[in-house]
Scaffold this active site. Structure first.
Site, PDB file in Angstrom:
ATOM      1  N   GLU A   1      -5.462   2.113   6.141  1.00  0.00           N
ATOM      2  CA  GLU A   1      -5.412   2.317   4.949  1.00  0.00           C
ATOM      3  C   GLU A   1      -5.376   3.358   4.833  1.00  0.00           C
ATOM      4  OE1 GLU A   1      -6.578  -0.976   1.668  1.00  0.00           O
ATOM      5  OE2 GLU A   1      -5.426  -2.257   3.009  1.00  0.00           O
TER       6      GLU A   1
ATOM      7  N   ARG B   1       1.148  -1.222  -0.059  1.00  0.00           N
ATOM      8  CA  ARG B   1      -0.584  -0.064  -0.044  1.00  0.00           C
ATOM      9  C   ARG B   1       0.780   0.826  -0.045  1.00  0.00           C
ATOM     10  NH1 ARG B   1      -2.500  -3.857  -1.485  1.00  0.00           N
ATOM     11  NH2 ARG B   1      -4.311  -4.898  -0.581  1.00  0.00           N
TER      12      ARG B   1
ATOM     13  N   SER C   1     -11.908  -1.073   2.117  1.00  0.00           N
ATOM     14  CA  SER C   1     -11.059  -1.984   3.262  1.00  0.00           C
ATOM     15  C   SER C   1     -10.786  -0.818   4.270  1.00  0.00           C
ATOM     16  CB  SER C   1     -10.407  -2.949   3.194  1.00  0.00           C
ATOM     17  OG  SER C   1      -9.545  -3.480   3.998  1.00  0.00           O
TER      18      SER C   1
END
Length: 297
Positions: free
Chosen positions: A291, A171, A221
């Site tokens: 995230e 990420r 998410s």
């Protein structure tokens, strides 16, 4: 200043005090001082140069699918790139502008019998956002297929970085720290059987629909996968599914998602995130790192 921007760029759609809740996947977010929708690289260059010359803060947004904009909004000029969305196929490569939907890029690859983007079939972000955060799902990541990205650097120059220069990680890409505006990306794929590619994409989408709360507004998410654990399982084991603050709720369908169940605000989202982090750490001594990007005043 708004009048000056509009006079300077009469062909670009520009709005003042525009609510960003109309553009985020969570249906939350305060106003942007100015909001612009360029359609070309040249228009983007001009907007960035104007903002720099007038000491306006600049925020670049794609599909706003992995984003929480605080309720107080964003200062300065917000540029949304979704009108820069062309996608071309050249032999085994897909060249997509930053504002193109990643899902659309995967579908065009499928129709061209090119394999490698199947994992992206259900990721709701833009190509630029996907490169920025090295988006991934079902064992695939953008870093596995991107060979180059075209950027507008801090000096207003259009440059190209290869995959190594993008320094991809989980990420992560170098653009997060080095800055720059992603304008386009080139994906290198391999020839495949269209029916097989479609089957894999359909399977991923079916699994996504079965496990994720796609019927509700959300930013996808929320938490990164902590080493040795799964965020969703930790949240589930902590008994947090269904936890609600205002209009934001930990999904009862997938613990890793926070959904807007009605009139939710960004503050509601941030309150839920903090409660989840505090509770999981208290019970399991694991820190959940977000995230999603949180931006704004």
């Amino acid at each position: 200043m708004s009048l000056a921007i509009e006079e300077t760029f009469p062909k670009i759609e520009i709005m003042q005090n525009a609510s960003l809740s109309d553009y985020t996947n969570t249906d939350t977010g305060g106003p942007a001082d100015w909001l612009a929708f360029p359609t070309t690289v040249e228009e983007t260059q001009q907007l960035v140069k104007f903002a720099k010359n007038n000491q306006l803060a600049i925020t670049i947004i794609g599909n706003a699918s992995n984003l929480i904009v605080r309720d107080s909004g964003i200062e300065g000029l917000v540029i949304i790139l979704t009108k820069m969305n062309t996608i071309e196929v050249s032999e085994n490569k897909i060249i997509a502008q930053a504002g193109a939907a990643l899902i659309t890029a995967s579908e065009i690859a499928r129709d061209a019998s090119l394999s490698g983007l199947e994992f992206a079939a259900g990721i709701p972000g833009s190509v630029g956002g996907a490169v920025f955060m090295n988006a991934g799902a079902y064992g695939g990541e953008i870093s596995q297929v991107v060979v180059a990205a075209t950027l507008l650097n801090s000096d207003g120059e259009v440059i190209t970085l290869n995959a190594d220069e993008l320094d991809f990680g989980y990420r992560h890409s170098s653009i997060q720290s080095d800055g720059g505006v992603i304008l386009a990306a080139t994906f290198s794929l391999v020839s495949g059987d269209r029916a097989t590619i479609k089957f894999k994409m359909d399977d991923f989408n079916a699994r996504r629909a079965d496990k994720q709360p796609l019927e509700w507004p959300s930013c996808g998410s929320v938490f990164k996968r902590p080493a040795g654990f799964y965020a969703g399982k930790l949240i589930h084991d902590a008994g947090l599914q269904g936890y609600t603050s205002g209009g934001a709720q930990v999904s009862k369908k997938h613990a890793g998602f926070i959904i807007n169940i009605g009139e939710g605000t960004a503050t509601d989202y941030l309150n839920v995130i903090k409660h989840v982090q505090d509770t999981v750490f208290r019970q399991f001594q694991v820190h959940l790192e977000i995230e999603v990007r949180v931006i704004g005043r």
